[in-house]
Design an enzyme around this catalytic site. Sequence first.
Site, PDB file in Angstrom:
ATOM      1  N   ASN A  33       4.252 -20.451  74.991  1.00 26.15           N
ATOM      2  CA  ASN A  33       3.887 -21.161  73.758  1.00 26.15           C
ATOM      3  C   ASN A  33       2.488 -20.773  73.285  1.00 26.15           C
ATOM      4  OD1 ASN A  33       4.375 -23.376  71.756  1.00 26.15           O
ATOM      5  ND2 ASN A  33       2.538 -24.181  72.761  1.00 26.15           N
ATOM      6  N   THR A  34       1.577 -20.624  74.230  1.00 25.31           N
ATOM      7  CA  THR A  34       0.195 -20.276  73.871  1.00 25.31           C
ATOM      8  C   THR A  34       0.121 -18.839  73.346  1.00 25.31           C
ATOM      9  OG1 THR A  34      -0.617 -21.820  75.523  1.00 25.31           O
ATOM     10  CG2 THR A  34      -2.166 -20.133  74.796  1.00 25.31           C
ATOM     11  N   LYS A  40     -10.052   1.167  67.946  1.00 28.48           N
ATOM     12  CA  LYS A  40      -9.679   0.120  68.909  1.00 28.48           C
ATOM     13  C   LYS A  40     -10.849  -0.851  69.072  1.00 28.48           C
ATOM     14  CE  LYS A  40      -9.338   0.622  73.638  1.00 28.48           C
ATOM     15  NZ  LYS A  40      -9.824  -0.552  74.391  1.00 28.48           N
ATOM     16  N   ASP A  52      -0.536 -15.641  78.966  1.00 28.39           N
ATOM     17  CA  ASP A  52      -0.644 -17.102  79.132  1.00 28.39           C
ATOM     18  C   ASP A  52       0.776 -17.654  79.098  1.00 28.39           C
ATOM     19  OD1 ASP A  52      -1.530 -19.863  78.962  1.00 28.39           O
ATOM     20  OD2 ASP A  52      -3.426 -19.095  78.176  1.00 28.39           O
ATOM     21  N   ASP A  87      -7.305  -4.748  71.349  1.00 23.67           N
ATOM     22  CA  ASP A  87      -6.975  -4.631  72.777  1.00 23.67           C
ATOM     23  C   ASP A  87      -7.435  -5.881  73.513  1.00 23.67           C
ATOM     24  OD1 ASP A  87      -6.198  -3.588  75.202  1.00 23.67           O
ATOM     25  OD2 ASP A  87      -7.858  -2.159  75.356  1.00 23.67           O
ATOM     26  N   ARG A 142     -15.981   7.173  74.857  1.00 18.75           N
ATOM     27  CA  ARG A 142     -17.269   7.864  75.036  1.00 18.75           C
ATOM     28  C   ARG A 142     -17.320   9.322  74.603  1.00 18.75           C
ATOM     29  NH1 ARG A 142     -17.542   5.294  80.862  1.00 18.75           N
ATOM     30  NH2 ARG A 142     -15.322   5.504  80.449  1.00 18.75           N
ATOM     31  N   LYS A 167      -5.257  -7.788  75.537  1.00 17.63           N
ATOM     32  CA  LYS A 167      -4.467  -7.956  76.768  1.00 17.63           C
ATOM     33  C   LYS A 167      -4.167  -9.428  77.046  1.00 17.63           C
ATOM     34  CE  LYS A 167      -6.097  -3.706  78.997  1.00 17.63           C
ATOM     35  NZ  LYS A 167      -7.243  -3.318  78.160  1.00 17.63           N
ATOM     36  N   THR A 197      -4.683   0.493  85.213  1.00 19.00           N
ATOM     37  CA  THR A 197      -4.839   1.749  85.962  1.00 19.00           C
ATOM     38  C   THR A 197      -5.906   1.658  87.049  1.00 19.00           C
ATOM     39  OG1 THR A 197      -6.204   2.537  84.163  1.00 19.00           O
ATOM     40  CG2 THR A 197      -3.944   3.336  84.235  1.00 19.00           C
TER      41      THR A 197
HETATM   42  O1  C5P Z   1     -14.842   5.836  76.918  1.00 19.37           O
HETATM   43  P1  C5P Z   1     -13.421   6.065  77.315  1.00 19.37           P
HETATM   44  O2  C5P Z   1     -12.761   7.208  76.564  1.00 19.37           O
HETATM   45  O3  C5P Z   1     -13.229   6.139  78.791  1.00 19.37           O
HETATM   46  O4  C5P Z   1     -12.716   4.728  76.788  1.00 19.37           O
HETATM   47  C1  C5P Z   1     -11.407   4.471  77.005  1.00 19.37           C
HETATM   48  C2  C5P Z   1     -10.996   3.156  76.400  1.00 19.37           C
HETATM   49  O5  C5P Z   1      -9.681   2.880  76.835  1.00 19.37           O
HETATM   50  C3  C5P Z   1     -11.841   1.963  76.796  1.00 19.37           C
HETATM   51  O6  C5P Z   1     -11.866   1.065  75.683  1.00 19.37           O
HETATM   52  C4  C5P Z   1     -11.091   1.355  77.950  1.00 19.37           C
HETATM   53  O7  C5P Z   1     -11.226  -0.046  78.024  1.00 19.37           O
HETATM   54  C5  C5P Z   1      -9.658   1.686  77.601  1.00 19.37           C
HETATM   55  N1  C5P Z   1      -8.791   1.807  78.770  1.00 19.37           N
HETATM   56  C6  C5P Z   1      -9.007   2.725  79.787  1.00 19.37           C
HETATM   57  N2  C5P Z   1      -8.146   2.838  80.833  1.00 19.37           N
HETATM   58  C7  C5P Z   1      -7.115   2.058  80.899  1.00 19.37           C
HETATM   59  C8  C5P Z   1      -6.861   1.119  79.903  1.00 19.37           C
HETATM   60  C9  C5P Z   1      -7.728   1.019  78.846  1.00 19.37           C
HETATM   61  O8  C5P Z   1      -9.976   3.463  79.750  1.00 19.37           O
HETATM   62  N3  C5P Z   1      -6.294   2.204  81.886  1.00 19.37           N
END
Ligand code: C5P
Length: 237
Positions: free
Chosen positions: A74-75, A39, A71, A66, A212, A68, A121
């Site tokens: 059209n954009t 991702k 807009d 990712d 992570r 997200k 979230t």
């Molecule tokens: O490091 P970690 O496992 O927490 O990373 C989760 C990934 O998922 C990050 O790229 C974060 O932006 C994304 N993400 C999230 N929670 C969400 C939506 C996306 O942690 N609700």
Amino acid sequence: MQASDIAARDRLIVALDLAGIEQAEAIVARLGDAVTFYKIGYQLAYAGGLPLIRKLADQGKKVFLDLKLHDIGNTVERGVESIAKLGAAFLTVHAYPQTMKAAVQARAGTDLKILAVTVLTSYDDGDLHAAGYRLGVADLVDARARQAQALGVDGLVCSPEEAAALRKLVGRQMFLVTPGIRPAGAAKGDQKRIMTPARAIAAGADYLVVGRPVLEAADPKAAADAIVAEITPRLVA
Ligand code: C5P
């Protein structure tokens, strides 16, 4: 391809939440065959990371972009047409009807799949009210998931806790992609609503986004292999 046909290894999406393309390429090289899907989000995309999509595709890897998007229609449509040429497999948009409609239209005839983010979230009912919404989180997620399905969106990004209810709502027709995954014993970091890989798959997730716990592991390849090993028995049912 049916979501249920996806091999365990191809369900793990490692989030390349890194400051530059060199760091990203170093971790991709270290992970080797252990990871097939990556991702790329704001941090790397806006730090010169977009050319990595083609490089990864040339190595047989898939990329979830990712960004997200949200807009005027059209954009969004023009943006998605450009993005579809970059070689990514998945792209996120916010789950607003005009935005989803434009994105689905623009990806027609390409291999790009559109994923809708129902409600971020980090939002609770109070945050939604402060932003002017009448509905609380549960009702808004439900309404937007229904709209996404009706508009032909390919999948939803959701927390693992929402996966079971959304699976019931949308059936097997849409992919469910869940971040907030923590193998047992891994540090939670800033994630609050977390689930182990096995439980998230059992709840109905098709793909798991993990950052992570893999990137910061002493042995990232072993950490990725352990996640794949953990979910494999859940798929042979
Ligand atoms: O490091 P970690 O496992 O927490 O990373 C989760 C990934 O998922 C990050 O790229 C974060 O932006 C994304 N993400 C999230 N929670 C969400 C939506 C996306 O942690 N609700």
